[in-house]
Design an enzyme around this catalytic site. Structure first.
Site, PDB file in Angstrom:
ATOM      1  N   HIS A  26      10.063 -12.005   8.318  1.00  0.00           N
ATOM      2  CA  HIS A  26      10.300 -10.783   7.542  1.00  0.00           C
ATOM      3  C   HIS A  26       9.086  -9.853   7.596  1.00  0.00           C
ATOM      4  O   HIS A  26       9.208  -8.668   7.930  1.00  0.00           O
ATOM      5  CB  HIS A  26      10.610 -11.162   6.091  1.00  0.00           C
ATOM      6  CG  HIS A  26      10.839  -9.991   5.187  1.00  0.00           C
ATOM      7  ND1 HIS A  26      12.098  -9.569   4.822  1.00  0.00           N
ATOM      8  CD2 HIS A  26       9.977  -9.135   4.570  1.00  0.00           C
ATOM      9  CE1 HIS A  26      11.994  -8.511   4.032  1.00  0.00           C
ATOM     10  NE2 HIS A  26      10.712  -8.240   3.855  1.00  0.00           N
ATOM     11  N   GLU A  27       7.922 -10.404   7.274  1.00  0.00           N
ATOM     12  CA  GLU A  27       6.723  -9.555   7.229  1.00  0.00           C
ATOM     13  C   GLU A  27       6.331  -9.071   8.623  1.00  0.00           C
ATOM     14  O   GLU A  27       5.836  -7.956   8.780  1.00  0.00           O
ATOM     15  CB  GLU A  27       5.564 -10.309   6.558  1.00  0.00           C
ATOM     16  CG  GLU A  27       5.826 -10.730   5.115  1.00  0.00           C
ATOM     17  CD  GLU A  27       6.278  -9.597   4.204  1.00  0.00           C
ATOM     18  OE1 GLU A  27       5.981  -8.424   4.489  1.00  0.00           O
ATOM     19  OE2 GLU A  27       6.958  -9.873   3.196  1.00  0.00           O
ATOM     20  N   HIS A  67       8.228  -5.927   9.396  1.00  0.00           N
ATOM     21  CA  HIS A  67       7.536  -4.739   8.879  1.00  0.00           C
ATOM     22  C   HIS A  67       6.380  -4.350   9.798  1.00  0.00           C
ATOM     23  O   HIS A  67       6.196  -3.172  10.140  1.00  0.00           O
ATOM     24  CB  HIS A  67       6.951  -5.034   7.492  1.00  0.00           C
ATOM     25  CG  HIS A  67       7.930  -4.972   6.371  1.00  0.00           C
ATOM     26  ND1 HIS A  67       8.757  -3.894   6.150  1.00  0.00           N
ATOM     27  CD2 HIS A  67       8.190  -5.857   5.367  1.00  0.00           C
ATOM     28  CE1 HIS A  67       9.486  -4.120   5.071  1.00  0.00           C
ATOM     29  NE2 HIS A  67       9.180  -5.304   4.584  1.00  0.00           N
ATOM     30  N   HIS A 119       7.352  -2.742  13.061  1.00  0.00           N
ATOM     31  CA  HIS A 119       7.838  -1.378  12.814  1.00  0.00           C
ATOM     32  C   HIS A 119       6.653  -0.420  12.793  1.00  0.00           C
ATOM     33  O   HIS A 119       6.743   0.721  13.268  1.00  0.00           O
ATOM     34  CB  HIS A 119       8.592  -1.340  11.483  1.00  0.00           C
ATOM     35  CG  HIS A 119       9.421  -0.115  11.286  1.00  0.00           C
ATOM     36  ND1 HIS A 119       9.969   0.232  10.070  1.00  0.00           N
ATOM     37  CD2 HIS A 119       9.809   0.864  12.149  1.00  0.00           C
ATOM     38  CE1 HIS A 119      10.652   1.358  10.189  1.00  0.00           C
ATOM     39  NE2 HIS A 119      10.565   1.753  11.436  1.00  0.00           N
TER      40      HIS A 119
END
Length: 655
Positions: free
Chosen positions: A444-445, A448, A451
């Protein structure tokens, strides 16, 4: 190539910041004197001034979260008023606003789409900062912004202090006999010749007992300690809500929710509430079935009145009974370094990016620093800090430091970011062994981080996660999570740290089959948080009692099991009171619809490790950062509008 992380001069941060901000203000004043302002001679240098301030400040604020001490808190509190005052003055500067407006009007035909987006965002944000207001209102906004920043930090500090001040000591082995050996090893200590076990409110320790603790009274004890932390935050919430309401009224909004949506993909309050209530409606019947199954299972232990502090314990036992999921069996297969290296191999395979460990300086010896390269060229740097420490704030997050952009001299600035987790720490005789949930959090991290780090947008203000609407910023992170449940991906790193044995197909199937265990209960919990947050910001609630009533009314509507009266969840809801999610917590579910729909492309292609699709995703979603609205990028990627049903299907709530 990269700025090194260096806070050796931390005690002088305040004076150095004062010099930097004075210099920056003077440079902006000089820019405002330019008679014929253009994008190149005004916007570009203005953008770079902002980046320089951010580059200086980020490590100072970051260190307070990951290596908290009296000095970091002192420096944070010294710097906060300076930067708050500076940013408020800049954002309320009518001359900058009018200069941007003039450039937008005079050069609309010659500006490219990215430059137009920068101006559109900046002009909107200047309006939201009150630059058009009279001086009296501007001064009041300045006071409000500073006070809100201070209150947010105080909320977070209270939570950290409360978390660190609690210990539950157990000296009866019967009360800990079900704990996995790795959790037991972390809790175990010797005192007066006797073996004892210490549990704290640090997340790995708290989760260990609430999930595996055999003693129901002890489970309630630690549960109660956790959900009654920082009662003083109740008064801080009152003040935060009052000041936010005053702030948005000055800016011409009816409430904070309306203000929040002015920068998001969702357009109206009704749209958000309808979206959340639709999820609750579609998930509630299944959630009732899941709870009933759990209650029936607990009756085998003569538990006829299942309570909140029983949920994790009996859920884990039921999950093990249904899917034979034993976390202790899996953890040796998820040794931290093995997971990281395999994860990097996966990212290289699908996105064509390579991670190389460097000896760059960081804030703790357990932090690893990697340079990221693409086609042999270094393009970014990432700091990865995964193990829990007493001086580290709880939770997991990504923090962006530098943005990718092309400066006014035509030179590339490379991006950097931090990933922070709170995974079980290594001990002398045991490496850091992760749960599969930790692996999902890491994915998940990293979503980020990529991105931000893979952006190729030449303008810093819309590069990476900058300029991305808050309710879609979770799209890339949640999208990457889905790969943590794929068999091919897991086989890249799920290897026993002692034997090298790869996790078997059968064991991986159990993880995949268990993925949607109690997914409806989990979804309703998130909807509860999101609706509480959003409704709390739709009008002014002035007392702790009123805040509690909002939470109770939401629970009555969407929950299938209410917690005990003493539960003060709101006092620890740092996402909205100490983070950026106020009237925006719904963003997790909003973005999850996009991520589920995008992942269906890979499922439908018949190959989850589909490099062609992954590169398309990288080129459309990741490389464009905030330079285009996400609804347009999503359509460009999928050629369809997102559907709520994709999320419900992928979570097994509907078929």
């Amino acid at each position: 190539m990269f700025n090194e992380f260096n806070i050796s001069n931390l005690e002088n941060a305040k004076s150095n910041l004062e010099v930097l901000l004075t210099t920056s203000k003077n440079e902006i004043d000089e820019l405002l004197k330019i008679e014929n302002k253009t994008y190149e001679n005004f916007v570009k240098p203005y953008e770079e001034i902002g980046e320089r301030v951010n580059e200086f400040l980020t490590p100072i604020f970051h260190i307070d979260s990951v290596k908290n001490s009296e000095i970091t808190t002192k420096v944070y509190e010294e710097c906060l008023p300076l930067i708050s005052d500076y940013e408020t003055n800049i954002s309320q500067n009518d001359n900058i606003y009018r200069s941007l407006k003039d450039i937008q009007d005079n050069y609309s035909t010659s500006l490219n789409d990215i430059q137009k987006k920068v101006l559109e965002n900046e002009i909107r944000d200047f309006k939201l900062s009150g630059c058009h207001l009279n001086n009296e209102k501007k001064d009041r906004l300045k006071e409000l912004n500073l006070k809100l920043s201070e209150l947010s930090h105080k909320f977070s500090q209270n939570l950290l202090n409360a978390t660190n001040s609690y210990e539950m000591i157990i000296d009866n082995y019967e009360d800990v006999k079900e704990l996995p050996q790795s959790d037991l090893a972390l809790a175990k200590f010797e005192e007066d010749g006797k073996t004892k076990y210490k549990f704290t409110l640090q997340m790995p320790s708290y989760l260990a007992y609430i999930t595996y603790g055999s003693n129901r009274e002890k489970r309630e004890e630690i549960y109660k300690a956790y959900c009654t932390r920082a009662p003083e935050n109740g008064k801080i919430i009152e003040e935060i809500l009052k000041l936010k309401y005053e702030k948005v009224n000055i800016l011409g909004f009816d409430n904070y929710a309306q203000y929040s949506l002015s920068t998001k993909m969702a357009k109206t309050e009704e749209e958000v509430v309808r979206f959340l209530e639709e999820l609750a409606l579609k998930g509630k019947d299944k959630a009732k079935e899941e709870l009933k199954e759990l209650e029936e299972y607990a009756k085998e232990d003569n538990i006829t009145n299942l309570k909140s502090y029983d949920l994790a314990y009996y859920s884990e036992k039921l999950k093990k009974a249904k899917y034979d999921i034993d976390q202790e069996y899996y953890r040796p297969f998820f040794e931290q370094n093995s997971v990281l290296n395999g994860f990097f191999n996966f990212l290289n395979e699908v996105f064509n990016i390579k991670f190389t460990l460097t000896d760059a300086k960081a804030w703790d010896t357990t932090v690893n620093v990697y340079d990221i390269s693409e086609d042999g060229k270094t393009i970014a740097r990432i700091y990865i800090d995964l193990q829990s420490r007493k001086d580290k704030r709880g939770g997991a997050w990504m923090n962006n430091w530098h943005s990718y952009y092309i400066n006014s001299k035509g030179k590339e600035q490379l991006p950097t970011a931090y990933i922070v987790g709170n995974f079980p720490p290594a001990k002398d005789d045991t490496p850091s062994l992760l749960r599969h949930d930790d692996v999902v959090t890491l994915f998940h991290e990293m979503g980020h981080a990529l991105h931000h780090l893979l952006s190729k947008v030449p303008e810093a203000l819309v590069s990476g996660i900058s300029g991305v609407a808050w309710d879609v910023v979770e799209f890339p992170s949640q999208f990457l999570e889905y790969f943590a449940y794929d068999k091919e991906v897991l086989k890249l790193f799920a290897k026993h740290y002692e034997t090298g044995e790869v996790l078997s197909d059968e064991a991986i199937d159990r993880i995949i089959n268990a993925k949607n265990f109690q997914s409806s209960l989990g979804m309703l919990r998130q909807v509860e948080f999101a609706l509480f947050d959003f409704k709390l910001h739709q009008k002014l609630y002035e007392t702790e009692y009123e805040v509690q009533k909002v939470l109770d009314s939401v629970r009555d509507k969407v929950s299938v099991m209410n917690p005990p009266k003493y539960n003060k969840f709101q006092n620890g809801f740092s996402h909205i009171f100490a983070g950026g999610y106020a009237a925006g917590y719904y963003s997790y579910k909003w973005a999850e619809v996009l991520s589920a729909d995008a992942f269906f492309m890979f499922i439908d292609s018949g190959k989850v490790l589909n490099k062609e699709l992954a590169v398309k995703y990288k080129n459309i979603i990741l490389k464009n950062g905030g330079s285009k609205d996400m609804d347009k990028l999503f359509f460009e990627l999928t050629n369809r509008e997102p559907s709520v049903d994709s999320l419900l299907k992928i979570d097994g709530i509907i078929s």
